[in-house]
Design a protein around this motif. Structure first.
Motif, PDB file in Angstrom:
ATOM      1  N   LYS A  83      36.675   3.845  20.408  1.00 53.51           N
ATOM      2  CA  LYS A  83      37.600   4.416  19.427  1.00 53.51           C
ATOM      3  C   LYS A  83      37.167   5.842  19.081  1.00 53.51           C
ATOM      4  O   LYS A  83      37.552   6.378  18.046  1.00 53.51           O
ATOM      5  CB  LYS A  83      37.619   3.569  18.142  1.00 53.51           C
ATOM      6  CG  LYS A  83      38.177   2.160  18.297  1.00 53.51           C
ATOM      7  CD  LYS A  83      39.692   2.156  18.493  1.00 53.51           C
ATOM      8  CE  LYS A  83      40.251   0.748  18.550  1.00 53.51           C
ATOM      9  NZ  LYS A  83      41.731   0.759  18.771  1.00 53.51           N
ATOM     10  N   PHE A  85      36.654  10.015  19.306  1.00 47.47           N
ATOM     11  CA  PHE A  85      37.421  11.210  19.640  1.00 47.47           C
ATOM     12  C   PHE A  85      37.054  11.656  21.057  1.00 47.47           C
ATOM     13  O   PHE A  85      35.876  11.624  21.438  1.00 47.47           O
ATOM     14  CB  PHE A  85      37.084  12.345  18.675  1.00 47.47           C
ATOM     15  CG  PHE A  85      37.659  12.214  17.299  1.00 47.47           C
ATOM     16  CD1 PHE A  85      38.958  12.633  17.026  1.00 47.47           C
ATOM     17  CD2 PHE A  85      36.896  11.683  16.267  1.00 47.47           C
ATOM     18  CE1 PHE A  85      39.488  12.529  15.746  1.00 47.47           C
ATOM     19  CE2 PHE A  85      37.414  11.579  14.983  1.00 47.47           C
ATOM     20  CZ  PHE A  85      38.715  11.996  14.726  1.00 47.47           C
ATOM     21  N   GLU A  87      36.941  14.624  21.910  1.00 53.61           N
ATOM     22  CA  GLU A  87      36.078  15.784  21.695  1.00 53.61           C
ATOM     23  C   GLU A  87      34.617  15.371  21.535  1.00 53.61           C
ATOM     24  O   GLU A  87      33.709  16.104  21.951  1.00 53.61           O
ATOM     25  CB  GLU A  87      36.531  16.556  20.452  1.00 53.61           C
ATOM     26  CG  GLU A  87      37.856  17.278  20.598  1.00 53.61           C
ATOM     27  CD  GLU A  87      39.060  16.409  20.243  1.00 53.61           C
ATOM     28  OE1 GLU A  87      40.144  16.985  20.036  1.00 53.61           O
ATOM     29  OE2 GLU A  87      38.903  15.162  20.179  1.00 53.61           O
ATOM     30  N   THR A  88      34.385  14.210  20.920  1.00 52.45           N
ATOM     31  CA  THR A  88      33.006  13.731  20.759  1.00 52.45           C
ATOM     32  C   THR A  88      32.400  13.376  22.109  1.00 52.45           C
ATOM     33  O   THR A  88      31.233  13.696  22.384  1.00 52.45           O
ATOM     34  CB  THR A  88      32.964  12.511  19.827  1.00 52.45           C
ATOM     35  OG1 THR A  88      33.384  12.900  18.519  1.00 52.45           O
ATOM     36  CG2 THR A  88      31.563  11.927  19.735  1.00 52.45           C
ATOM     37  N   LEU A 202      35.238  19.687  16.552  1.00 56.07           N
ATOM     38  CA  LEU A 202      36.116  19.293  15.456  1.00 56.07           C
ATOM     39  C   LEU A 202      35.641  19.794  14.089  1.00 56.07           C
ATOM     40  O   LEU A 202      36.393  19.743  13.120  1.00 56.07           O
ATOM     41  CB  LEU A 202      36.264  17.769  15.412  1.00 56.07           C
ATOM     42  CG  LEU A 202      37.030  17.128  16.568  1.00 56.07           C
ATOM     43  CD1 LEU A 202      37.055  15.615  16.404  1.00 56.07           C
ATOM     44  CD2 LEU A 202      38.454  17.674  16.645  1.00 56.07           C
ATOM     45  N   TYR A 207      36.518  18.498   9.989  1.00 55.99           N
ATOM     46  CA  TYR A 207      35.886  17.183  10.136  1.00 55.99           C
ATOM     47  C   TYR A 207      34.372  17.377   9.982  1.00 55.99           C
ATOM     48  O   TYR A 207      33.696  17.810  10.917  1.00 55.99           O
ATOM     49  CB  TYR A 207      36.203  16.581  11.501  1.00 55.99           C
ATOM     50  CG  TYR A 207      37.655  16.234  11.704  1.00 55.99           C
ATOM     51  CD1 TYR A 207      38.145  14.974  11.354  1.00 55.99           C
ATOM     52  CD2 TYR A 207      38.550  17.155  12.245  1.00 55.99           C
ATOM     53  CE1 TYR A 207      39.481  14.643  11.540  1.00 55.99           C
ATOM     54  CE2 TYR A 207      39.883  16.834  12.434  1.00 55.99           C
ATOM     55  CZ  TYR A 207      40.345  15.578  12.084  1.00 55.99           C
ATOM     56  OH  TYR A 207      41.663  15.255  12.270  1.00 55.99           O
ATOM     57  N   ILE A 210      31.796  12.801  11.497  1.00 57.92           N
ATOM     58  CA  ILE A 210      32.709  12.308  12.534  1.00 57.92           C
ATOM     59  C   ILE A 210      32.258  10.973  13.085  1.00 57.92           C
ATOM     60  O   ILE A 210      31.124  10.819  13.544  1.00 57.92           O
ATOM     61  CB  ILE A 210      32.819  13.334  13.680  1.00 57.92           C
ATOM     62  CG1 ILE A 210      33.338  14.666  13.126  1.00 57.92           C
ATOM     63  CG2 ILE A 210      33.738  12.824  14.782  1.00 57.92           C
ATOM     64  CD1 ILE A 210      33.297  15.798  14.134  1.00 57.92           C
ATOM     65  N   CYS A 212      34.563   7.131  14.414  1.00 58.76           N
ATOM     66  CA  CYS A 212      35.698   6.714  15.234  1.00 58.76           C
ATOM     67  C   CYS A 212      36.957   7.423  14.760  1.00 58.76           C
ATOM     68  O   CYS A 212      37.145   7.661  13.563  1.00 58.76           O
ATOM     69  CB  CYS A 212      35.881   5.202  15.148  1.00 58.76           C
ATOM     70  SG  CYS A 212      34.496   4.267  15.836  1.00 58.76           S
ATOM     71  N   SER A 213      37.849   7.733  15.686  1.00 53.95           N
ATOM     72  CA  SER A 213      39.022   8.520  15.333  1.00 53.95           C
ATOM     73  C   SER A 213      39.939   7.867  14.299  1.00 53.95           C
ATOM     74  O   SER A 213      40.442   8.564  13.406  1.00 53.95           O
ATOM     75  CB  SER A 213      39.806   8.888  16.598  1.00 53.95           C
ATOM     76  OG  SER A 213      40.198   7.739  17.320  1.00 53.95           O
ATOM     77  N   THR A 216      38.323   8.394  10.642  1.00 54.12           N
ATOM     78  CA  THR A 216      37.770   9.698  10.302  1.00 54.12           C
ATOM     79  C   THR A 216      38.902  10.652   9.964  1.00 54.12           C
ATOM     80  O   THR A 216      39.868  10.761  10.708  1.00 54.12           O
ATOM     81  CB  THR A 216      36.955  10.287  11.474  1.00 54.12           C
ATOM     82  OG1 THR A 216      35.891   9.398  11.818  1.00 54.12           O
ATOM     83  CG2 THR A 216      36.360  11.632  11.100  1.00 54.12           C
ATOM     84  N   SER A 217      38.781  11.323   8.819  1.00 52.29           N
ATOM     85  CA  SER A 217      39.784  12.300   8.415  1.00 52.29           C
ATOM     86  C   SER A 217      39.097  13.591   7.990  1.00 52.29           C
ATOM     87  O   SER A 217      37.872  13.629   7.809  1.00 52.29           O
ATOM     88  CB  SER A 217      40.649  11.754   7.281  1.00 52.29           C
ATOM     89  OG  SER A 217      39.849  11.424   6.160  1.00 52.29           O
TER      90      SER A 217
END
Length: 250
Positions: A83, A85, A87-88, A202, A207, A210, A212-213, A216-217
């Motif tokens: 789950k 990002f 980007e991660t 991010l 963010y 950071i 799990c997408s 995470t907000s």
């Protein structure tokens, strides 16, 4: 013979470290520079017995750089909850390569466990503690099985539950190192600048912590850096540093 076997079983299952060991190390390294502390331990008594665990979040590069200057062959564990990002994942590969790590180990949740307990992939939306247990806590426990100790990137300023974080503690019979426990945000930022470390892509978008997408907000001005984690839930930790949803974790 039976008595000898019983004693061997007791030896094999005895914890590698106990609280007295953590207390001794906290006293031994009180006031000692972080890099010096890591250098003393990773090249002697913990060599071959320890792994570093990283989420490859916004501040992860500091500890990863510090450890890499001492031992690039130390096992580096990343739990891919599936789950994450994108980007991660890209940052993980780029940063591990940049720092020269040679033993990146990626662990994922058991597909049979997912099929039985999170078939739709939506457990995060109604039971985030259970989702973290399946996707992060259990895989990390499996990843740490060969090791007597592990290194965490937690910092004391990351929320009230981490304020009294010690440098050394015991977790399920393993020694857990929190080398950056006393570091401030300013010190972390200074280290990034001094060593020209790449930032998580991010972070510039707001963010600041950071995971799990789905959980995470973005963090709004004036909020705690971890306010963007599990927003709307009475939850600030994932569970890998203690009881899920209870004591501080990763």
């Amino acid at each position: 013979m039976a008595e000898a076997a019983r004693r061997l079983d007791l030896i094999d299952t005895a914890p590698a470290f106990v609280q007295a060991d953590a207390d001794r190390l906290n006293a031994r390294f009180e006031g000692v520079d972080t890099a010096a502390m890591l250098g003393a331990l990773l090249t002697t008594e913990l060599k071959g017995r320890v792994a570093i665990v990283s989420s490859f979040g916004t501040e992860s590069a500091v500890l990863l750089h510090m450890v890499a200057t001492i031992d690039r062959e130390i096992p580096l564990i990343f739990v891919n909850t599936q789950k994450m990002f994108g980007e991660t994942l890209a940052y993980r590969d780029a940063l591990a390569e940049h720092l020269g790590y040679t033993d990146l180990r990626v662990f994922r949740p058991d597909p049979y466990d997912l099929a039985a307990r999170d078939r739709t992939g939506l457990r995060w939306s109604y039971d985030p503690d259970g989702c973290c247990e399946i996707r992060k806590v259990v895989p990390l426990r499996r990843a740490l099985a060969p090791f007597d100790a592990w290194i965490s990137g937690r910092k004391g300023f990351q929320g009230e539950r981490r304020a009294a974080l010690p440098r050394f503690e015991i977790d399920e019979g393993r020694l857990k190192l929190n080398p950056l426990a006393a570091w401030s945000k300013a010190e972390l930022d200074g280290y990034f600048e001094e060593h020209r470390l790449p930032r998580h892509p991010l972070e510039a978008q707001g963010y600041l912590s950071i995971g799990c997408s789905p959980c995470t907000s973005k963090v709004h001005p004036g909020e705690d850096p971890r306010a963007g984690r599990w927003r709307g839930w009475d939850k600030t930790e994932c569970g890998i540093h203690g009881a899920t949803g209870d004591e501080p974790v990763f």
